[in-house]
Design a protein around this motif. Structure first.
Motif, PDB file in Angstrom:
ATOM      1  N   THR A 352       0.795  -1.361  -0.011  1.00 31.12           N
ATOM      2  CA  THR A 352       0.483   0.407   0.281  1.00 31.12           C
ATOM      3  C   THR A 352       0.898   0.832  -0.122  1.00 31.12           C
ATOM      4  OG1 THR A 352      -0.263  -0.153   2.283  1.00 31.12           O
ATOM      5  CG2 THR A 352      -1.885  -1.240   1.238  1.00 31.12           C
ATOM      6  N   GLU A 356       2.013   3.751  -7.184  1.00 28.14           N
ATOM      7  CA  GLU A 356       1.011   3.355  -7.806  1.00 28.14           C
ATOM      8  C   GLU A 356       0.946   3.125  -8.739  1.00 28.14           C
ATOM      9  OE1 GLU A 356      -4.010   3.174  -8.345  1.00 28.14           O
ATOM     10  OE2 GLU A 356      -3.139   4.386  -6.318  1.00 28.14           O
ATOM     11  N   ASP A 357       1.454   3.609  -9.740  1.00 31.88           N
ATOM     12  CA  ASP A 357       2.089   3.936 -11.163  1.00 31.88           C
ATOM     13  C   ASP A 357       3.653   3.399 -11.378  1.00 31.88           C
ATOM     14  OD1 ASP A 357       2.798   6.041 -10.594  1.00 31.88           O
ATOM     15  OD2 ASP A 357       1.473   6.710 -11.942  1.00 31.88           O
ATOM     16  N   ARG A 382       3.838  -2.236  -7.641  1.00 31.07           N
ATOM     17  CA  ARG A 382       3.172  -2.619  -5.563  1.00 31.07           C
ATOM     18  C   ARG A 382       2.260  -3.336  -5.260  1.00 31.07           C
ATOM     19  NH1 ARG A 382      -0.402   1.546  -3.540  1.00 31.07           N
ATOM     20  NH2 ARG A 382      -2.519   0.813  -3.034  1.00 31.07           N
TER      21      ARG A 382
END
Ligand code: ATP
Ligand code: MG
Length: 550
Positions: A352, A356-357, A382
């Motif tokens: 988490t 994200e990318d 991730r």
């Protein structure tokens, strides 16, 4: 039975034969009957025959002992050639026993003319009953004293097809009271109206093994004819045939112990039952002890040859542990097979606190025991997959893998800590939410904290789906001395199929490519029966073994 157990008793014999001038060169042969695919027991005989000839600068023949058309087939001929070549041996000459049928027939006629063979009308059952036993001499056949002329005429008519199967046989006339039952007028020829894979319908009489084999050896000039122990009692007949048929070349028969292996059956006839009853996926099923099965499983020719050399040639039967065979494939692949990660039963992990990318590439060694194999780059992001088995909600004592609140190392990557569990309606864990510590990158020299567990993983977005086939022994019984009932001992769990992921680096693997999957063992890309575009890996062997080479 003598119990001379020396790994080179055959070498000593050959050495002496060459020194004494009994022979000036040696010829050995590997004489399979083409009635099935070769198995690991045959490999022992192949290695022995070819390597003896090699060591003493002789020759080895590959001879198809095709004298029983009922069970033989060209499919088997082709597979046998392929397997011998794959094992790494090239025959100096290739022969078919069926090419000698005319000569064998003529030698039988010679025996008749010498009063040493006769046509007998007794049935198989009568012959068996009159043969006597170890404590009882045999009884002579009522047809034993037929004249030479009558025998010649009957034998000719047998050949011409005038009699039905079983109506007559040709028998040697030796000694019905011989202490060796094999010498009590053994059958030399039987009638069988069958089409032969090589000679078609030319013959309807076929020579028996005890008559054919010595002639085949003699015709080819074989010097050392090596067979398994159960033929020891046939040696006097072997010598009788050579002598009475007045063969020019005189081969000698030597016996060595058959190879038996735990938890398997070692006979083409029995292996064929497994195939015919669809208990396995053909002769090359990776669970089969056939050469083609071992090859598809992922065994290398080197491993099989080394195994055969290590077991050597003994004069006493024994059963070799499968673990020994496994030892040799591990040894062979240890430094050769690239090591990569594969997740066989995936559980998704979301990290988490990872951007994200972002996908980063991490360095990983291709073989930690062999630095020459270099390194590769593996993606990390991730989302990764880990093994379901590497997580538990309720850890037992000393559990060092992932559980709520615990931290582990992802091999070649970072420490992650499990914070949250996602379950489906049925209560099954379907996702773990973890955080990673950027400081703990592998190779960064981080010494802040220690973790006790390292687990493997595969990055999710680039993970390549794959099927994994895990094998156990096909036969459950350790003691297969009573092989009669082997079909009742089939292991119902001999194959387990799992679907998971491998690293993207190996997505273009080809059949026969071999890998060590971290913590899982050695795997081979399957060569047949794979759904289109789907990678299938056969587990050759797990990593651990209790066997140690001497
Ligand atoms: P199978 O019962 O499996 O058919 P076989 O002995 O009848 O075995 P062949 O094709 O006649 O098979 O054998 C070819 C050669 O391989 C023979 O010289 C035989 O002695 C040898 N061989 C067969 N099985 C074994 C074994 N388990 N161990 C060692 N040698 C073997
Ligand atoms: Mg056989």
């Amino acid at each position: 039975m003598e119990n001379k157990s020396s790994s080179n008793f055959l070498k000593s014999i050959i050495d002496e034969d060459l020194k004494s001038g009994k022979v000036d060169h040696i010829i050995t042969r590997f004489p399979p009957e083409p009635n099935g695919y070769l198995h690991i027991g045959h490999a022992k005989s192949i290695v022995l025959n070819f390597e003896l000839a090699d060591e003493f600068k002789g020759k080895t023949h590959l001879r198809f002992d095709d004298t029983n058309p009922a069970k033989e087939d060209t499919e088997y001929v082709e597979s046998i050639k392929e397997d011998v070549l794959w094992l790494g041996y090239e025959w100096d000459d290739l022969f078919f026993a069926s090419d000698y049928f005319e000569e064998m027939y003529n030698r039988a006629v010679l025996l008749i003319k010498k009063g040493k063979a006769y046509a007998c009308d007794s049935t198989v059952e009568e012959i068996r009953q009159m043969r006597g036993s170890l404590i009882e001499v045999g009884q002579s056949s009522p047809y034993r004293d037929r004249s030479v002329e009558e025998n010649l005429a009957l034998f000719e008519r047998m050949r011409q097809g005038e009699f039905k199967d079983g109506q007559k046989v040709l028998r040697a006339k030796i000694d019905m009271s011989s202490p060796n039952i094999n010498m009590r007028d053994p059958v030399l020829y039987r009638i069988a109206h069958l089409t032969h894979h090589n000679t078609g319908d030319k013959w309807c009489i076929y020579p028996m093994y005890g008559f054919a084999h010595p002639l085949e050896d003699a015709i080819e000039g074989v010097t050392h004819s090596i067979c398994t122990l159960e033929f020891e009692d046939q040696r006097p007949l072997y010598e009788w045939v050579i002598r009475e048929c007045e063969m020019e070349n005189i081969p000698h028969q030597y016996e060595f112990a058959r190879l038996n292996i735990t938890n398997t059956v070692m006979s083409k006839r029995k292996l064929k039952q497994l195939v015919d009853n669809l208990l396995v996926d053909g002769w090359n099923d990776p669970r089969m002890p056939t050469i083609s099965g071992l090859r598809r499983r992922g065994y290398t020719a080197d491993a099989i040859r080394n195994f055969a050399r290590e077991i050597g040639v003994a004069k006493a039967d024994s059963v070799v542990d499968t673990k020994m065979l496994e030892y040799f494939i591990r040894e062979d692949l240890k430094l050769k097979a690239p090591r990569t990660m594969a997740v066989l039963e995936p559980l998704k992990v979301v990290i988490t606190n990872y951007p994200e990318d972002q996908v980063e590439m991490l360095d990983a060694e291709n073989n930690s025991e062999n630095p020459e194999m270099g390194t590769r780059q593996i993606p990390f992001s991730r989302e990764v997959y880990i093994e379901q088995d590497d997580f538990t909600e309720n850890p037992p004592a000393k559990y060092h893998r992932l559980f709520p609140g615990n931290e582990v190392r992802l091999k070649n990557a970072y420490f992650i800590k499990c914070n949250n569990i996602v379950k489906d309606k049925a209560g099954k864990v379907i996702e773990l939410q973890c955080t990673y510590d950027p400081e703990t990158k592998s190779g960064s020299g981080f010494t802040g904290r220690k973790v006790k567990g390292t687990i493997h993983w595969v990055e999710a977005s680039q993970a390549v789906p794959a099927e994994f086939r895990l094998y156990e022994a096909l036969i459950l019984d350790e003691d297969m001395t009573d092989e009669a009932s082997f079909l009742e001992h089939i292991n119902p769990n001999s194959l387990e199929i799992l679907h998971g992921f491998v690293e993207p680096n190996i997505k273009d693997s080809k059949p026969q490519d071999k890998f060590q999957f971290f913590r899982h063992g050695y795997f081979n890309v399957d060569s047949s029966n794979t759904p289109l575009g789907q990678l299938v890996f056969n587990r050759i062997v797990s990593l651990k073994s209790s066997f140690e080479s001497k």
